[in-house]
Write a protein that holds these residues in place. Sequence first.
Motif, PDB file in Angstrom:
ATOM      1  N   VAL A  87       0.728  -1.321   0.140  1.00  0.00           N
ATOM      2  CA  VAL A  87      -0.064  -0.030   0.166  1.00  0.00           C
ATOM      3  C   VAL A  87       1.006   1.062   0.041  1.00  0.00           C
ATOM      4  O   VAL A  87       0.690   2.128  -0.698  1.00  0.00           O
ATOM      5  N   LEU A  88       1.750   1.194   0.852  1.00  0.00           N
ATOM      6  CA  LEU A  88       2.779   2.335   0.978  1.00  0.00           C
ATOM      7  C   LEU A  88       3.345   2.696  -0.366  1.00  0.00           C
ATOM      8  O   LEU A  88       3.442   3.927  -0.743  1.00  0.00           O
ATOM      9  N   ARG A  89       3.932   1.679  -1.129  1.00  0.00           N
ATOM     10  CA  ARG A  89       4.479   1.614  -2.578  1.00  0.00           C
ATOM     11  C   ARG A  89       3.578   2.589  -3.621  1.00  0.00           C
ATOM     12  O   ARG A  89       3.841   3.484  -4.298  1.00  0.00           O
ATOM     13  N   ARG A  90       2.309   1.791  -3.202  1.00  0.00           N
ATOM     14  CA  ARG A  90       1.331   2.472  -4.211  1.00  0.00           C
ATOM     15  C   ARG A  90       0.813   3.997  -3.877  1.00  0.00           C
ATOM     16  O   ARG A  90       0.702   4.573  -4.839  1.00  0.00           O
ATOM     17  N   MET A  91       1.014   4.302  -2.725  1.00  0.00           N
ATOM     18  CA  MET A  91       0.674   5.592  -2.517  1.00  0.00           C
ATOM     19  C   MET A  91       1.862   6.617  -2.760  1.00  0.00           C
ATOM     20  O   MET A  91       1.620   7.690  -3.306  1.00  0.00           O
ATOM     21  N   LEU A  92       3.159   6.024  -2.564  1.00  0.00           N
ATOM     22  CA  LEU A  92       4.117   6.975  -2.937  1.00  0.00           C
ATOM     23  C   LEU A  92       4.164   7.233  -4.519  1.00  0.00           C
ATOM     24  O   LEU A  92       4.742   8.241  -5.060  1.00  0.00           O
ATOM     25  N   LYS A  93       3.423   6.151  -5.578  1.00  0.00           N
ATOM     26  CA  LYS A  93       3.412   6.368  -6.886  1.00  0.00           C
ATOM     27  C   LYS A  93       2.157   7.275  -7.099  1.00  0.00           C
ATOM     28  O   LYS A  93       1.981   7.696  -8.386  1.00  0.00           O
ATOM     29  N   GLY A  94       1.221   7.804  -6.114  1.00  0.00           N
ATOM     30  CA  GLY A  94       0.468   8.762  -6.421  1.00  0.00           C
ATOM     31  C   GLY A  94      -0.865   8.144  -6.215  1.00  0.00           C
ATOM     32  O   GLY A  94      -2.096   8.794  -6.645  1.00  0.00           O
ATOM     33  N   GLU A  95      -1.055   6.902  -6.168  1.00  0.00           N
ATOM     34  CA  GLU A  95      -2.234   6.240  -6.225  1.00  0.00           C
ATOM     35  C   GLU A  95      -3.189   6.400  -4.942  1.00  0.00           C
ATOM     36  O   GLU A  95      -2.657   6.346  -3.735  1.00  0.00           O
ATOM     37  N   ARG A  96      -4.480   6.635  -4.990  1.00  0.00           N
ATOM     38  CA  ARG A  96      -5.298   6.499  -3.893  1.00  0.00           C
ATOM     39  C   ARG A  96      -5.661   5.304  -3.309  1.00  0.00           C
ATOM     40  O   ARG A  96      -6.468   4.642  -4.223  1.00  0.00           O
ATOM     41  N   VAL A  97      -5.388   4.999  -2.163  1.00  0.00           N
ATOM     42  CA  VAL A  97      -5.905   3.746  -1.679  1.00  0.00           C
ATOM     43  C   VAL A  97      -6.771   3.654  -0.513  1.00  0.00           C
ATOM     44  O   VAL A  97      -6.482   4.616   0.410  1.00  0.00           O
ATOM     45  N   GLU A  98      -7.725   2.656  -0.633  1.00  0.00           N
ATOM     46  CA  GLU A  98      -8.790   2.865   0.447  1.00  0.00           C
ATOM     47  C   GLU A  98      -8.799   1.527   1.270  1.00  0.00           C
ATOM     48  O   GLU A  98      -8.091   0.474   0.857  1.00  0.00           O
ATOM     49  N   GLN A  99      -9.136   1.475   2.490  1.00  0.00           N
ATOM     50  CA  GLN A  99      -9.089   0.319   3.306  1.00  0.00           C
ATOM     51  C   GLN A  99      -9.542  -1.008   2.383  1.00  0.00           C
ATOM     52  O   GLN A  99      -9.272  -2.095   2.414  1.00  0.00           O
ATOM     53  N   GLU A 100     -10.994  -0.839   1.700  1.00  0.00           N
ATOM     54  CA  GLU A 100     -11.560  -1.779   1.112  1.00  0.00           C
ATOM     55  C   GLU A 100     -10.405  -2.439   0.121  1.00  0.00           C
ATOM     56  O   GLU A 100     -10.558  -3.722  -0.263  1.00  0.00           O
ATOM     57  N   ASP A 101      -9.507  -1.879  -0.628  1.00  0.00           N
ATOM     58  CA  ASP A 101      -8.766  -2.483  -1.560  1.00  0.00           C
ATOM     59  C   ASP A 101      -7.442  -2.447  -1.315  1.00  0.00           C
ATOM     60  O   ASP A 101      -6.405  -2.616  -2.031  1.00  0.00           O
ATOM     61  N   SER A 102      -7.204  -2.415   0.114  1.00  0.00           N
ATOM     62  CA  SER A 102      -5.579  -2.630   0.593  1.00  0.00           C
ATOM     63  C   SER A 102      -5.196  -3.884   0.973  1.00  0.00           C
ATOM     64  O   SER A 102      -4.120  -4.186   1.168  1.00  0.00           O
ATOM     65  N   GLY A 103      -6.225  -4.678   1.097  1.00  0.00           N
ATOM     66  CA  GLY A 103      -5.848  -6.222   1.592  1.00  0.00           C
ATOM     67  C   GLY A 103      -5.433  -6.435   3.143  1.00  0.00           C
ATOM     68  O   GLY A 103      -5.193  -7.213   3.816  1.00  0.00           O
ATOM     69  N   MET A 104      -5.883  -5.153   3.770  1.00  0.00           N
ATOM     70  CA  MET A 104      -5.890  -4.889   5.567  1.00  0.00           C
ATOM     71  C   MET A 104      -7.122  -4.947   6.006  1.00  0.00           C
ATOM     72  O   MET A 104      -8.068  -4.629   5.418  1.00  0.00           O
ATOM     73  N   SER A 105      -7.366  -5.450   7.343  1.00  0.00           N
ATOM     74  CA  SER A 105      -8.645  -5.375   7.895  1.00  0.00           C
ATOM     75  C   SER A 105      -8.596  -4.043   8.481  1.00  0.00           C
ATOM     76  O   SER A 105      -7.934  -2.933   8.295  1.00  0.00           O
ATOM     77  N   LYS A 106      -9.910  -3.714   8.932  1.00  0.00           N
ATOM     78  CA  LYS A 106     -10.197  -2.134   9.471  1.00  0.00           C
ATOM     79  C   LYS A 106      -9.284  -1.885  10.404  1.00  0.00           C
ATOM     80  O   LYS A 106      -8.802  -0.818  10.543  1.00  0.00           O
ATOM     81  N   ARG A 107      -8.689  -2.841  11.441  1.00  0.00           N
ATOM     82  CA  ARG A 107      -8.087  -2.404  12.598  1.00  0.00           C
ATOM     83  C   ARG A 107      -6.720  -2.128  11.991  1.00  0.00           C
ATOM     84  O   ARG A 107      -5.921  -1.311  12.374  1.00  0.00           O
ATOM     85  N   GLU A 108      -6.033  -3.092  11.063  1.00  0.00           N
ATOM     86  CA  GLU A 108      -4.754  -2.989  10.349  1.00  0.00           C
ATOM     87  C   GLU A 108      -4.612  -1.583   9.606  1.00  0.00           C
ATOM     88  O   GLU A 108      -3.557  -0.996   9.896  1.00  0.00           O
ATOM     89  N   TRP A 109      -5.888  -1.425   8.939  1.00  0.00           N
ATOM     90  CA  TRP A 109      -5.866  -0.013   8.319  1.00  0.00           C
ATOM     91  C   TRP A 109      -5.784   1.132   9.195  1.00  0.00           C
ATOM     92  O   TRP A 109      -5.090   1.960   8.891  1.00  0.00           O
ATOM     93  N   ARG A 110      -6.476   1.061  10.291  1.00  0.00           N
ATOM     94  CA  ARG A 110      -6.402   2.240  11.004  1.00  0.00           C
ATOM     95  C   ARG A 110      -4.946   2.482  11.822  1.00  0.00           C
ATOM     96  O   ARG A 110      -4.605   3.551  11.903  1.00  0.00           O
TER      97      ARG A 110
END
Length: 302
Positions: free
Chosen positions: A271-294
């Motif tokens: 997710v961090l790599r995707r963000m660094l490339k300018g992509e907008r990432v949400e919890q639903e498509d991150s592969g992480m649970s809600k707690r992991e995402w938080r």
Amino acid sequence: MPLSPDQQAEIDTQRATPSQTLRAVAPGMEAHLYTAHEVLDHGFVRVVDYMGDDAAICQAARVSYGRGTKSVSNDEGLIRYLMRHWHSTPFEMCEVKLHVKLPVFVARQWIRHRTANVNEYSGRYSILDREFYIPAPEQLAAQSVVNNQGRGDALQGEEAARVLEILKADSNRAYDHYEQMIGTDGQDGLARELARMNLPANIYTQWYWKVDLHNLFHFLRLRADSHAQYEIRVYADAICNIVKDWVPAAYGAFEDYRLGGAILSGPALSVLRRMLKGERVEQEDSGMSKREWREFMEMVDN
């Protein structure tokens, strides 16, 4: 009071009669010997003995003779390399023995770190003192609504005063009954090992705790963290200040790579790599649970 008169007299005697030694010493740690650092309302941490210093870590890593083989800057670079790449054995060459006075409920958290040698004050043999941890008003907090093992907002006004009064009254009532049960005036008196079961978990105990630096760093990484319970965190903070003076290079590396660093899971790194490339990432498509995402967002936002 944190130190008893007998303990203070013993410490004063030891400080007044220093011994010459041929072993390596750490000047910063020498200043902490026989000094009790107060913690909470009746607790303390003090250094009883220690072995090793920053040079001992490098000596073990290089398997060399004497105090290091190069310069201080090279030694610091080696220590940072060892810390960065999770090489633990050289840090195990340093040890410290601490005398700690702490509430029983803190001790029961602390003892979960099973990589130390511990000898605790015996309630079977000795009579426990009437000393209880009573939190400062600002430390009285409601249950957290997002963390089942954490605190929420501080209690206010009459509610805080009511809780403090209950804590004080229950603690003293339990100790009164403890004294009555072990008393021998006109009765046989209950065995100390049985009478102690009536005492509350906020009564103070003491122990000697000996641990190597690698396992001490693991303890501090967990207990000096902002998410740790306040009552054990303040002990960890006091120990951090001691370790900082004992092995400044090792503590600096620990502070940078452990206390101030973070470990990312595979999905979080992706997710961090995707963000660094300018992509907008949400919890639903991150592969992480809600707690992991938080937790991930808290880490990157800070």
